[in-house]
Design an enzyme around this catalytic site. Structure first.
Site, PDB file in Angstrom:
ATOM      1  N   HIS A  73      19.076  20.984 -18.453  1.00  9.52           N
ATOM      2  CA  HIS A  73      17.720  20.468 -18.905  1.00  9.52           C
ATOM      3  C   HIS A  73      17.572  19.274 -18.122  1.00  9.52           C
ATOM      4  CE1 HIS A  73      20.171  16.538 -20.359  1.00  9.52           C
ATOM      5  NE2 HIS A  73      21.183  17.498 -20.638  1.00  9.52           N
ATOM      6  N   ASP A  75      15.687  16.073 -18.536  1.00  7.79           N
ATOM      7  CA  ASP A  75      15.553  14.655 -19.298  1.00  7.79           C
ATOM      8  C   ASP A  75      16.905  13.968 -19.003  1.00  7.79           C
ATOM      9  OD1 ASP A  75      16.174  16.743 -21.048  1.00  7.79           O
ATOM     10  OD2 ASP A  75      16.037  15.268 -22.451  1.00  7.79           O
ATOM     11  N   ASP A 106      24.872  13.921 -16.616  1.00  8.27           N
ATOM     12  CA  ASP A 106      24.260  14.505 -17.868  1.00  8.27           C
ATOM     13  C   ASP A 106      22.700  14.389 -17.468  1.00  8.27           C
ATOM     14  OD1 ASP A 106      23.635  15.671 -20.208  1.00  8.27           O
ATOM     15  OD2 ASP A 106      24.010  14.065 -21.526  1.00  8.27           O
ATOM     16  N   GLU A 140      15.951  17.980 -23.884  1.00 11.58           N
ATOM     17  CA  GLU A 140      17.312  18.382 -24.562  1.00 11.58           C
ATOM     18  C   GLU A 140      17.695  17.201 -25.310  1.00 11.58           C
ATOM     19  OE1 GLU A 140      21.512  18.983 -24.850  1.00 11.58           O
ATOM     20  OE2 GLU A 140      20.372  17.283 -23.918  1.00 11.58           O
ATOM     21  N   GLU A 141      17.810  15.892 -24.893  1.00  5.94           N
ATOM     22  CA  GLU A 141      18.402  14.769 -25.219  1.00  5.94           C
ATOM     23  C   GLU A 141      17.508  14.224 -26.626  1.00  5.94           C
ATOM     24  OE1 GLU A 141      20.981  13.682 -24.405  1.00  5.94           O
ATOM     25  OE2 GLU A 141      21.208  14.003 -22.171  1.00  5.94           O
ATOM     26  N   HIS A 355      25.574   9.022 -20.639  1.00  8.17           N
ATOM     27  CA  HIS A 355      24.946   8.286 -21.802  1.00  8.17           C
ATOM     28  C   HIS A 355      25.305   6.879 -21.449  1.00  8.17           C
ATOM     29  CE1 HIS A 355      23.555  11.560 -24.624  1.00  8.17           C
ATOM     30  NE2 HIS A 355      23.565  11.950 -23.677  1.00  8.17           N
TER      31      HIS A 355
END
Length: 382
Positions: A73, A75, A106, A140-141, A355
């Site tokens: 992903h 994003d 990520d 995706e997030e 994150h």
């Protein structure tokens, strides 16, 4: 491809602010890169938001019917307090072996590694006899809108799926789903001096919270993923201290497992609400927000074990493990179209910083991951 170019590609991606949006800029960057090597690809923009898009790429001769799937992903999660970062969150600063930035772990490092793996297979004239599909998504997030927009036929044709999320080189063969929901509570507003004449919507939520603990207390335990995890994460209600609120809501998250899946979770919540509505004065309403399914491939599956062996060969400094966790990925959406394809999650460092403030990957693990993906693809078609 030269090492310096590989690093620059990752830096370029991290410098693009794609906090759950603006994925189109990432797609265009990667599409231009793939075009330089003659790799077939297509940007698929969102019809409702031109700043967002998926990207699908493909290599392979097609002489074999086998299709290998790579996915990642574009994003990232938000940057809450950049002042606390060691380096600016979108600077892609390199300090020793570490590359810092939002999305470095990520998952722009895994995403770049997937793209470069395809490029180097083409450069080295090692194009597989089957096909390799690279499915790059947006969002995706939060909600995985990109995964839901992927043509299901693409997913149905995949014989195996590798998700490039950060894992520190380890191999995840199972993860829970993620079931997000909202409970709306409808009451009757009156002055707080006469509360008996009203219905406090907040108390309706309290009734659900108490019942929720009991409802989830004795569910089947999955032999790999363990207990179904459940949490109430947001509560909002009331606007004035001397007024009984007539509306309130809460948000909850559940992590379904194969032993107690998404359909069962939904029924449990809806039955709990129905019981409260029938036995009390409260009026609760269920709303589904996100519905991601668990995935589980057998730990002894050939695909899992080959990935572990390949990864270990590139990481003499660590013992590579196979494991299950309670995360969720776009594969949670894809398995709904293709429940039989083996799925693994395998990517570079550092999963512990995803994150977080000062998120980073390591240059060494990023470069290793490029080679790992190439070898896994070659093994798959051997």
């Amino acid at each position: 491809m030269e090492k310096t170019q590989k690093i620059k590609i990752l830096q370029d991606l991290v410098k693009i602010n794609s906090v759950n949006g603006n994925e189109r800029e990432i797609s265009e960057y990667l599409s231009n890169l793939l075009n330089q090597y003659g790799i077939k690809n297509e940007i698929i923009p969102f019809t409702d938001d031109p700043s967002r898009s998926n990207l699908i790429a493909e290599i392979g001769t097609g002489k074999s019917d086998k299709v290998f799937g790579l996915t990642g992903h574009q994003d990232t999660v938000a940057v809450v307090d950049e002042q606390k970062w060691k380096y600016p969150a979108f600077s892609a600063t390199i300090d020793g072996d570490k590359l810092y930035g939002r999305g470095a772990a990520d998952m722009k490092s895994g995403l770049a590694a997937e793209v470069i793996a395809l490029i180097e297979l083409v450069e080295n004239d090692q194009i597989p006899d089957g096909k390799v599909k690279l499915v790059i998504t947006a969002g995706e997030e939060f909600g995985a809108p990109g995964a839901y927009k992927v043509d299901p036929q693409i997913i149905k044709n995949l014989d195996a799926i590798l998700v490039g999320e950060a894992t520190n080189g380890n191999v995840t063969y199972a993860h829970s789903g993620s079931f997000n929901y909202r409970i709306n509570s409808h009451g009757k507003s009156v002055h707080s001096s006469t509360p008996d004449l009203g219905i406090d919507a907040i108390n309706g939520l309290v009734a659900y919270i108490n019942a929720e603990q009991q409802a989830f207390s004795d569910l089947p335990v999955d032999d790999v993923l363990g207990n179904v995890q459940h949490s109430i994460t947001v509560i909002e209600g009331g606007k004035q201290v001397n007024t009984i609120p007539d509306s309130a809501h809460l948000l909850g998250n559940v992590r379904p497992t194969p032993a107690f899946g998404n359909i069962q979770v939904r029924k449990l919540i809806e039955d709990t609400i129905a019981k409260i509505n029938s036995e009390t004065e409260f009026n609760l309403e269920f709303e589904l927000l996100h519905d991601f399914y668990p995935i589980r491939t057998a730990e002894d599956n050939e695909f899992v074990q080959d990935a572990k062996r390949v990864s270990q060969s590139f990481y003499p400094d660590r013992k590579i493990k196979t494991y299950a966790n309670n995360g969720a990925t776009d594969a949670s959406v894809f398995v709904q179209s293709n429940p039989d394809a083996p799925v693994i999650i395998l990517g570079p460092d550092n999963v512990g910083t995803s994150h977080q403030i000062d998120e980073y990957t390591t240059i060494s693990s990023y470069l290793n991951t490029i080679d790992i993906y190439q070898q896994i693809i070659k093994d798959f078609f051997a």
